[in-house]
Design an enzyme around this catalytic site. Sequence first.
Site, short mmCIF file in Angstrom:
data_model
loop_
_atom_site.label_atom_id
_atom_site.label_comp_id
_atom_site.label_asym_id
_atom_site.label_seq_id
_atom_site.Cartn_x
_atom_site.Cartn_y
_atom_site.Cartn_z
CD GLN A 177 4.58 70.13 91.84
OE1 GLN A 177 4.89 70.96 90.99
NE2 GLN A 177 4.89 68.84 91.74
CB SER A 178 0.38 74.33 88.46
OG SER A 178 1.59 74.99 88.16
CB THR A 179 -3.17 71.17 89.15
OG1 THR A 179 -2.29 70.10 88.76
CG2 THR A 179 -3.21 72.22 88.04
CD GLN B 275 1.29 70.46 87.80
OE1 GLN B 275 1.82 71.22 88.61
NE2 GLN B 275 1.15 70.76 86.51
#
Length: 737
Positions: free
Chosen positions: A52-54, A57
């Site tokens: 997941q990017s962040t 998230q």
Amino acid sequence: MSTPEALVTSPGPAPTVSPRDAPATETWDCPFGQQKIQPKHRDRLAIVYVRQSTPHQVLENRESTELQYNLARRAVALGWPNERVLIIDEDQGRSAQSAEARLGFQRLLAEVSLDHVGLVLGIEMSRLARSGKDWHQLLELCALFQALLADQDGLYDPTDYNDRLLLGLKGTMSEAELHILRNRLNQGRLNKARRGELSCHWPIGYIRLPSGELAFDPDEQARAVVQTVFDKFEEWGTVNKVLRYMARHQIRLGIRPHHGLNRGELEWRRPCRETLLNILHHPVYAGAYCYGRRPIDPRRKRPGRPDSGRIRVSAEGCLVLLRDRYPAYITWDRYQANQRMIEENRARVQSRGAVREGASLLGGLLVCGHCGYRMTVHYDGPNKRLNYLCERRQTDYGEPLCQCLAGRGLDELVARQVMRVLEPAALELSLSAAGQIHKERERLHNHWKHRLERVRYEAERAARQYNAVEPENRLVARELERRWEESLQAQRQLEEDYRRFQAEQPRELSSEDQDTIRDLASDVPALWKLPTTTAADRQTIVRHVVEKVVVAVQNNTEYVDTTIHWIGGMTSQHELLRPVGRYEQLRDYDRLMERIVDLRDQGQTTREIAEWLTREGWRTPRGRKTFRSDTVRKLLSRKGFVGSRPVASQAGDVLGSDEWWFGDLAGKLDMPQPTLYSWLRRGWVSARQLHGRHGRWIVWANQDELNRLQRLRTRSRSWSDDPPPDDLAIPKPRPDT
């Protein structure tokens, strides 16, 4: 990873899929192209890549995370046993923009390179990489080691042309999607910034109101310190002097942190060079709103440091610049003048640089009149003799020095002109000096007053807290009592320091101080020469009135054309005499030699010629106004003459039969005069001296003597080991003796 509920795993043995991850009755539809799976693929691992990017998230988008973990079931449905399915989820909360900090992706590449992987699964290609470089690196490795890739849409063999084309297209779309999303966010941010509504961290000396507006810091001392930074920089022009001033007087900056437990609370910290530069560079202190002042230069990025690579651009180079938006400490014109001063202080060829501690008066102000480059300062020899050199062409292209001149005479010339300019302003200088001293003392006293008010407030606050506690509650009372005592001790110490400061620097100037300032300002040259006036002070004075000095040596002679460009546009022309190395460099060398030969022809001796040259005002290459006889003798020898002698009509009265002037005989024998002098001291020649012990030597030598001396001349010179025979060493007696 054994359960889909767990979000992050550390590297370790290959995890397995537990039976509860999928009901026993659940089946998976095999994707089109299952025939691409060969036994060799099932003999190796199936890797599920989860990302997941962040961090947001990871915490909020649980369904996406769950969907990625469920890819393990898909691998089982394709024929991989549970124990041969490996989940890599070390990159949770990390962007796929680069593989630099993604340890999980790097582990995936390593496993593929070791030929341990038969299948790589991702929910979509953007989960694996959003960089074309990283995606195609994975693609090349999978093709080389014959590993398959799979997502929700199908199963791909990177060795197949059609699948490779489709995978390349997916990677391109994934990378484009990242830029589309980023551009959409940046455009929204930029649009808000163009209206001046995009809030940023408040700088030192400001606060952010609840309404979002930027206002002056309500603390009077915090505002006064920021104003001191600008005033002192305008006075001295260098950040280092401002920093030393604040350190000497223990002046600290009032900073309100943007993060942490004390966010927004006023803290007093000692200043540093970087903080002062940020204050001087920031356009907000001139009332301007700016956005894009610190962009990122990819060439300066450093691995492992996400915030590295930032550069500073000018206010005019920012994406958004809106003037007159905030309360200002300085005007916009003064802000631009500060930026020019900081740029000029940089030690570069095209800038004049900051004031230095060396003896040079014109360092950074001197410009070559031939090539237009700034001349550099050099201190040569044990006495640190000052020279100005134009060496830019020598440094850049290996050419000879453009020009070089001694610095002492040039500095004295410019200093005299500066004194003439400042002389009419003596009264104004005295008033200005007294006003500046009074203003400086008032500023320091106000700073001490603010510090005393603050420490008294802290002591009174500690007293109120102690009095407010219940006397029986000794657990709290003891701590509050200790704080009160510390506050009172700090107050007493600061009051004692302030009394000592008042004794050293009273607030008002005494009448004696005012008379001293008036006397010094009325005699500017005396003030200039005072031992307490440093070289840096003199440079600062010159820079207030002189913009630059252009010098050009005339044809490598001793004459230098000097043009002083004054502040305000005026110029003045001057001619300077510099010391040179040779007589041939003198502009009037030919006239000087004509005069020396003329005096020689008149029968003057070298001593008399030297006296005539001194009386007539001729100069040596080093600028001396006195000539010596040996100097005249050397000049005559360069022209083929052998010293001075009487005129032809008087020669018979001086020279006898077979007598020679000393220099003429040396020329006849083709030998140096010092060698002939050594023969004279040894008694190998017969000679007499005119006018006593300081007169000229006249040597007697007839034809036989000339032959003897010639044979002695051709003999070996090792006389100490093999002295010449008597027939060569003993001169023949003169016929008249």
